[in-house]
Motif scaffolding. Structure first.
Motif, PDB file in Angstrom:
ATOM      1  N   PRO A 231      19.982  -6.632 -29.718  1.00 13.37           N
ATOM      2  CA  PRO A 231      19.907  -5.851 -28.477  1.00 13.37           C
ATOM      3  C   PRO A 231      20.173  -6.676 -27.218  1.00 13.37           C
ATOM      4  N   ILE A 232      19.830  -7.975 -27.262  1.00 17.24           N
ATOM      5  CA  ILE A 232      20.017  -8.839 -26.102  1.00 17.24           C
ATOM      6  C   ILE A 232      20.914 -10.003 -26.498  1.00 17.24           C
ATOM      7  N   THR A 233      22.008 -10.184 -25.773  1.00 13.96           N
ATOM      8  CA  THR A 233      22.889 -11.311 -26.024  1.00 13.96           C
ATOM      9  C   THR A 233      23.115 -12.064 -24.718  1.00 13.96           C
ATOM     10  N   SER A 234      23.449 -13.340 -24.854  1.00 12.91           N
ATOM     11  CA  SER A 234      23.684 -14.187 -23.689  1.00 12.91           C
ATOM     12  C   SER A 234      24.863 -15.094 -23.980  1.00 12.91           C
ATOM     13  N   GLU A 235      25.837 -15.104 -23.083  1.00 11.38           N
ATOM     14  CA  GLU A 235      27.020 -15.922 -23.304  1.00 11.38           C
ATOM     15  C   GLU A 235      27.562 -16.476 -21.992  1.00 11.38           C
ATOM     16  N   ARG A 236      28.220 -17.614 -22.081  1.00  8.88           N
ATOM     17  CA  ARG A 236      28.849 -18.227 -20.912  1.00  8.88           C
ATOM     18  C   ARG A 236      30.197 -17.567 -20.704  1.00  8.88           C
ATOM     19  N   ALA A 237      30.323 -16.766 -19.668  1.00  8.42           N
ATOM     20  CA  ALA A 237      31.567 -16.051 -19.411  1.00  8.42           C
ATOM     21  C   ALA A 237      32.606 -16.968 -18.788  1.00  8.42           C
ATOM     22  N   GLU A 238      32.166 -17.768 -17.838  1.00  5.63           N
ATOM     23  CA  GLU A 238      33.023 -18.712 -17.138  1.00  5.63           C
ATOM     24  C   GLU A 238      32.158 -19.891 -16.743  1.00  5.63           C
ATOM     25  N   ASP A 239      32.783 -20.938 -16.224  1.00  8.71           N
ATOM     26  CA  ASP A 239      32.007 -22.083 -15.775  1.00  8.71           C
ATOM     27  C   ASP A 239      30.952 -21.647 -14.765  1.00  8.71           C
ATOM     28  N   GLY A 240      29.708 -21.940 -15.063  1.00  6.47           N
ATOM     29  CA  GLY A 240      28.624 -21.652 -14.138  1.00  6.47           C
ATOM     30  C   GLY A 240      28.077 -20.248 -14.193  1.00  6.47           C
ATOM     31  N   ILE A 241      28.700 -19.360 -14.974  1.00  4.63           N
ATOM     32  CA  ILE A 241      28.286 -17.956 -15.007  1.00  4.63           C
ATOM     33  C   ILE A 241      27.804 -17.573 -16.401  1.00  4.63           C
ATOM     34  N   GLN A 242      26.538 -17.209 -16.503  1.00  7.56           N
ATOM     35  CA  GLN A 242      25.957 -16.748 -17.763  1.00  7.56           C
ATOM     36  C   GLN A 242      25.800 -15.233 -17.702  1.00  7.56           C
ATOM     37  N   VAL A 243      26.270 -14.540 -18.715  1.00 13.08           N
ATOM     38  CA  VAL A 243      26.181 -13.080 -18.764  1.00 13.08           C
ATOM     39  C   VAL A 243      25.173 -12.673 -19.833  1.00 13.08           C
ATOM     40  N   VAL A 244      24.131 -11.964 -19.411  1.00  8.33           N
ATOM     41  CA  VAL A 244      23.117 -11.435 -20.319  1.00  8.33           C
ATOM     42  C   VAL A 244      23.366  -9.937 -20.459  1.00  8.33           C
ATOM     43  N   THR A 245      23.533  -9.494 -21.692  1.00  6.77           N
ATOM     44  CA  THR A 245      23.887  -8.094 -21.954  1.00  6.77           C
ATOM     45  C   THR A 245      22.822  -7.400 -22.781  1.00  6.77           C
ATOM     46  N   VAL A 246      22.468  -6.190 -22.362  1.00  5.02           N
ATOM     47  CA  VAL A 246      21.553  -5.336 -23.120  1.00  5.02           C
ATOM     48  C   VAL A 246      22.387  -4.306 -23.872  1.00  5.02           C
ATOM     49  N   ASP A 247      22.195  -4.216 -25.175  1.00 11.83           N
ATOM     50  CA  ASP A 247      22.931  -3.248 -25.994  1.00 11.83           C
ATOM     51  C   ASP A 247      21.991  -2.726 -27.073  1.00 11.83           C
ATOM     52  N   CYS A 248      21.242  -1.703 -26.705  1.00  9.82           N
ATOM     53  CA  CYS A 248      20.220  -1.142 -27.594  1.00  9.82           C
ATOM     54  C   CYS A 248      20.399   0.376 -27.650  1.00  9.82           C
ATOM     55  N   PRO A 249      21.329   0.855 -28.475  1.00  9.34           N
ATOM     56  CA  PRO A 249      21.590   2.297 -28.559  1.00  9.34           C
ATOM     57  C   PRO A 249      20.336   3.066 -28.959  1.00  9.34           C
ATOM     58  N   PRO A 250      20.215   4.347 -28.558  1.00  6.42           N
ATOM     59  CA  PRO A 250      21.270   5.106 -27.885  1.00  6.42           C
ATOM     60  C   PRO A 250      21.236   5.029 -26.361  1.00  6.42           C
ATOM     61  N   VAL A 251      20.100   4.633 -25.763  1.00  6.29           N
ATOM     62  CA  VAL A 251      19.994   4.717 -24.299  1.00  6.29           C
ATOM     63  C   VAL A 251      19.477   3.434 -23.655  1.00  6.29           C
ATOM     64  N   ASN A 252      19.479   2.337 -24.406  1.00  6.60           N
ATOM     65  CA  ASN A 252      18.959   1.071 -23.872  1.00  6.60           C
ATOM     66  C   ASN A 252      17.507   1.187 -23.409  1.00  6.60           C
ATOM     67  N   ALA A 253      16.706   1.911 -24.199  1.00  7.87           N
ATOM     68  CA  ALA A 253      15.253   1.909 -24.018  1.00  7.87           C
ATOM     69  C   ALA A 253      14.727   0.792 -24.912  1.00  7.87           C
ATOM     70  N   LEU A 254      14.110  -0.203 -24.318  1.00  9.34           N
ATOM     71  CA  LEU A 254      13.770  -1.412 -25.058  1.00  9.34           C
ATOM     72  C   LEU A 254      12.398  -1.350 -25.726  1.00  9.34           C
ATOM     73  N   THR A 255      12.327  -1.917 -26.900  1.00  8.27           N
ATOM     74  CA  THR A 255      11.054  -2.083 -27.594  1.00  8.27           C
ATOM     75  C   THR A 255      10.284  -3.226 -26.937  1.00  8.27           C
ATOM     76  N   VAL A 256       9.054  -3.416 -27.372  1.00  7.25           N
ATOM     77  CA  VAL A 256       8.253  -4.526 -26.858  1.00  7.25           C
ATOM     78  C   VAL A 256       8.996  -5.847 -27.070  1.00  7.25           C
ATOM     79  N   ARG A 257       9.503  -6.055 -28.280  1.00  6.62           N
ATOM     80  CA  ARG A 257      10.246  -7.285 -28.582  1.00  6.62           C
ATOM     81  C   ARG A 257      11.476  -7.420 -27.699  1.00  6.62           C
ATOM     82  N   GLY A 258      12.144  -6.296 -27.459  1.00  4.17           N
ATOM     83  CA  GLY A 258      13.341  -6.308 -26.636  1.00  4.17           C
ATOM     84  C   GLY A 258      13.081  -6.796 -25.223  1.00  4.17           C
ATOM     85  N   TRP A 259      11.963  -6.362 -24.633  1.00  4.58           N
ATOM     86  CA  TRP A 259      11.627  -6.799 -23.272  1.00  4.58           C
ATOM     87  C   TRP A 259      11.358  -8.294 -23.238  1.00  4.58           C
TER      88      TRP A 259
END
Length: 249
Positions: free
Chosen positions: A2-30
């Protein structure tokens, strides 16, 4: 994941939430989200974080089904603590956090966006706190960072939403762009920040938090106390079940 983190470019980290169907997060997800943002800020090679989401909307708050399926109050306490950790991680992140918001941004989503440093949104984005319809309180602290006081109260009591274009008029949303241009718009702001001396930017982030008139941690924790009271009274359980049963708005 549900949560991923990647270096998009130098100096820029992108954190993405992807938890279908509506990105309502579980306790662990938060807690995972909190860890991802905190880790990104702790990396000296990261100058700025972009927080974004996949799917239908940015964030729909906590996973109500998880809370209703659990016995006792363990899941509720976990959700409270998880949200507190994630919101705090965004606010306390050592580098600026740019939130890229599309679709719906509700409840916990407001907690994330309200604590972000820059907000970029797509023209289909809407923001609101449906807490009173779920038998809970929370994120008024963060909604108050996006809209004026009386509008905040109106949105809170009515559970209505406000558009990205309306927030842009208040200055709380920096840019409103078409949905397919959102990631580029967020990265554009992030690149501008990333070119600055990170030592100065990190000091600026700490300084700005230090002069903030509202202690967001204490204020949000105060709100959470009323949520727990409402659970003890039974109001929250009734409201959550009505929502799951399709009786809520």
């Amino acid at each position: 994941m549900p949560i991923t983190s990647e270096r998009a470019e130098d100096g820029i980290q992108v954190v993405t939430v992807d938890c279908p169907p509506v990105n309502a997060l579980t306790v662990r997800g938060w807690f995972d989200l909190a860890d991802a943002v905190r880790s990104a800020g702790a990396d000296p090679e990261v100058h700025v974080v972009v927080l974004r989401a996949e799917g239908r909307g940015f964030n729909a708050g906590v996973d109500i089904k998880e809370i209703q399926a659990a016995g006792g109050y363990e899941a509720l306490v976990g959700a409270n603590r998880g949200c507190y950790a994630a919101f705090g991680a965004v606010y306390d992140c050592a580098v600026p956090v740019v939130a890229a918001v599309h679709g719906f941004c509700l409840g916990g989503g407001i907690g994330l966006v309200g604590n972000a440093d820059v907000v970029v949104a797509s023209d289909d984005a809407t923001f609101g706190v449906p807490e009173v319809e779920r038998g809970a309180l929370g994120a008024a602290t963060h909604l108050a960072r996006l809209v004026p006081p009386h509008l905040m109260r109106t949105l809170y009591f009515t559970a209505r939403t406000v558009t990205a274009a309306e927030l842009h008029t208040f200055g709380s949303v920096y840019r409103v762009v078409p949905r397919d241009a959102l990631d580029d718009a967020a990265l554009d702001v992030a690149r501008d920040i990333a070119t600055k001396d990170t030592r100065v930017i990190r000091a600026a982030k700490e300084a700005l938090n230090g002069i903030d008139p509202q202690d967001v941690h204490r204020s949000y924790r105060f709100e959470q106390g009323f949520t727990f009271e409402l659970n003890l009274l039974g109001a929250s359980d009734e409201a959550r079940q009505a929502f799951l049963d399709g009786k809520g708005r």
